[in-house]
Design an enzyme around this catalytic site. Sequence first.
Site, PDB file in Angstrom:
ATOM      1  N   HIS A 169      35.554  24.747  38.322  1.00 40.88           N
ATOM      2  CA  HIS A 169      36.615  25.752  38.416  1.00 40.88           C
ATOM      3  C   HIS A 169      36.874  26.154  39.879  1.00 40.88           C
ATOM      4  CE1 HIS A 169      38.920  29.405  37.601  1.00 40.88           C
ATOM      5  NE2 HIS A 169      38.064  30.073  38.345  1.00 40.88           N
ATOM      6  N   HIS A 174      40.342  26.655  42.607  1.00 45.37           N
ATOM      7  CA  HIS A 174      40.619  27.627  43.679  1.00 45.37           C
ATOM      8  C   HIS A 174      40.750  27.032  45.075  1.00 45.37           C
ATOM      9  CE1 HIS A 174      40.360  31.401  41.499  1.00 45.37           C
ATOM     10  NE2 HIS A 174      39.222  31.019  40.912  1.00 45.37           N
ATOM     11  N   GLU A 214      44.447  33.283  39.110  1.00 50.22           N
ATOM     12  CA  GLU A 214      43.772  32.597  37.999  1.00 50.22           C
ATOM     13  C   GLU A 214      44.715  31.828  37.064  1.00 50.22           C
ATOM     14  OE1 GLU A 214      40.703  31.971  37.806  1.00 50.22           O
ATOM     15  OE2 GLU A 214      39.784  33.464  39.114  1.00 50.22           O
ATOM     16  N   SER A 233      41.859  24.016  36.375  1.00 51.58           N
ATOM     17  CA  SER A 233      40.514  23.539  36.052  1.00 51.58           C
ATOM     18  C   SER A 233      40.313  23.379  34.542  1.00 51.58           C
ATOM     19  CB  SER A 233      39.457  24.490  36.636  1.00 51.58           C
ATOM     20  OG  SER A 233      39.599  25.788  36.097  1.00 51.58           O
TER      21      SER A 233
HETATM   22  N1  H2B Z   1      33.447  37.096  40.075  1.00 52.86           N
HETATM   23  C1  H2B Z   1      33.273  35.824  40.447  1.00 52.86           C
HETATM   24  N2  H2B Z   1      32.127  35.457  41.028  1.00 52.86           N
HETATM   25  N3  H2B Z   1      34.240  34.919  40.250  1.00 52.86           N
HETATM   26  C2  H2B Z   1      35.424  35.231  39.703  1.00 52.86           C
HETATM   27  O1  H2B Z   1      36.316  34.354  39.554  1.00 52.86           O
HETATM   28  C3  H2B Z   1      35.638  36.575  39.302  1.00 52.86           C
HETATM   29  C4  H2B Z   1      34.583  37.513  39.494  1.00 52.86           C
HETATM   30  N4  H2B Z   1      36.784  36.996  38.767  1.00 52.86           N
HETATM   31  N5  H2B Z   1      34.726  38.806  39.090  1.00 52.86           N
HETATM   32  C5  H2B Z   1      37.109  38.376  38.776  1.00 52.86           C
HETATM   33  C6  H2B Z   1      35.949  39.235  38.375  1.00 52.86           C
HETATM   34  C7  H2B Z   1      38.509  38.537  38.263  1.00 52.86           C
HETATM   35  O2  H2B Z   1      38.709  38.030  36.980  1.00 52.86           O
HETATM   36  C8  H2B Z   1      39.179  39.895  38.375  1.00 52.86           C
HETATM   37  C9  H2B Z   1      39.412  40.344  39.765  1.00 52.86           C
HETATM   38  O3  H2B Z   1      38.570  40.860  37.570  1.00 52.86           O
HETATM   39 FE    FE Z   2      38.451  31.947  39.214  1.00 54.19          FE
END
Ligand code: H2B
Ligand code: FE
Length: 308
Positions: A169, A174, A214, A233
């Site tokens: 992912h 990203h 996302e 992903s």
């Molecule tokens: N933490 C980590 N390590 N990776 C992420 O992709 C992630 C996260 N997404 N914490 C966040 C929450 C996101 O879905 C939002 C900002 O809540």
């Molecule tokens: Fe992510």
Amino acid sequence: SVPWFPRKLTDLDTFAEKVMEMGEELSSDHPGAHDPVYRARRSEITRIAKTYRTGQAVPEIEYTDEENETWGKVFRGLTAMYPTHACREHQYVLPLLVQNCGYNDKKIPQIEQISRFLKDCTGFTIRPVMGLLSSRDFLNSFAFRIFYSTQYIRHSSKPFYTPEPDVCHELLGHVPLFADPDFADFSQEIGLASLGASDEDISKLATIFWFTVEFGLCRQDGEVRAFGAGLLSSFGELEYALSDKPELRPFEPPKTALQKYPITEFQPVYFVAESFKDAQEKVRDFAANMNRPFSVRYNALTQSIEVL
Ligand code: H2B
Ligand code: FE
């Protein structure tokens, strides 16, 4: 009173081990939950994130044949779909990652090499993380152009499924976008907006993040393409998102920020951005209307936040 927020890089040192869930615990429906070898391997890998400090190189991980094979399955499946489904920025950067960072279907690439590449492109860097961070911590780090990445991979029994972020992912979804200057600016804009924001505003910004970084779609040359990492992903959802099944709406932060979303199923609604620059301006306007008694600016020379 204003919630605490990081102002300099070393303030981020405590974040990587403040994980919400699945840091070391795996929920019972995780495909690796009952595999002691998998769990031990994750603890070994997440130890890197636990001890990582600002300025250090991210230690290399020697991935096992099994891990590299899982990566290979995902890599081959997804790269076959990108020409028809990914946005042009993702398609432009992926070959550069092949040339400069050892992206291929044989081995999982290393975070340190990717982080150096991103630094040259947009100033983004990567830090290792043990698992999911709180929305506030995760968003705050983007103000510094820092991306927290996991280093472990999904369980080999389910190569096309993971309930949480993993290297597939992070590195396929990203990373390519963080090499694009407009996308880097856009994601930093969300990060800056999140510094010292109220819990209510953090939840709105997290929703905006969800529907862009996302699961974002964009319009390019009259076609809808994916730029969200959760889509780029996932074969299943990438296909579905560009089919006629989901509902598409224009990206408008005040409305997007209030949209409810499922986290374990395909999204019923996606938002379409006109461009990363346009999305950035819209997030900036949204942030200006947030209830925050100060504004912030990132000083790239000192790599610190100035409060205005
Ligand atoms: N933490 C980590 N390590 N990776 C992420 O992709 C992630 C996260 N997404 N914490 C966040 C929450 C996101 O879905 C939002 C900002 O809540
Ligand atoms: Fe992510």
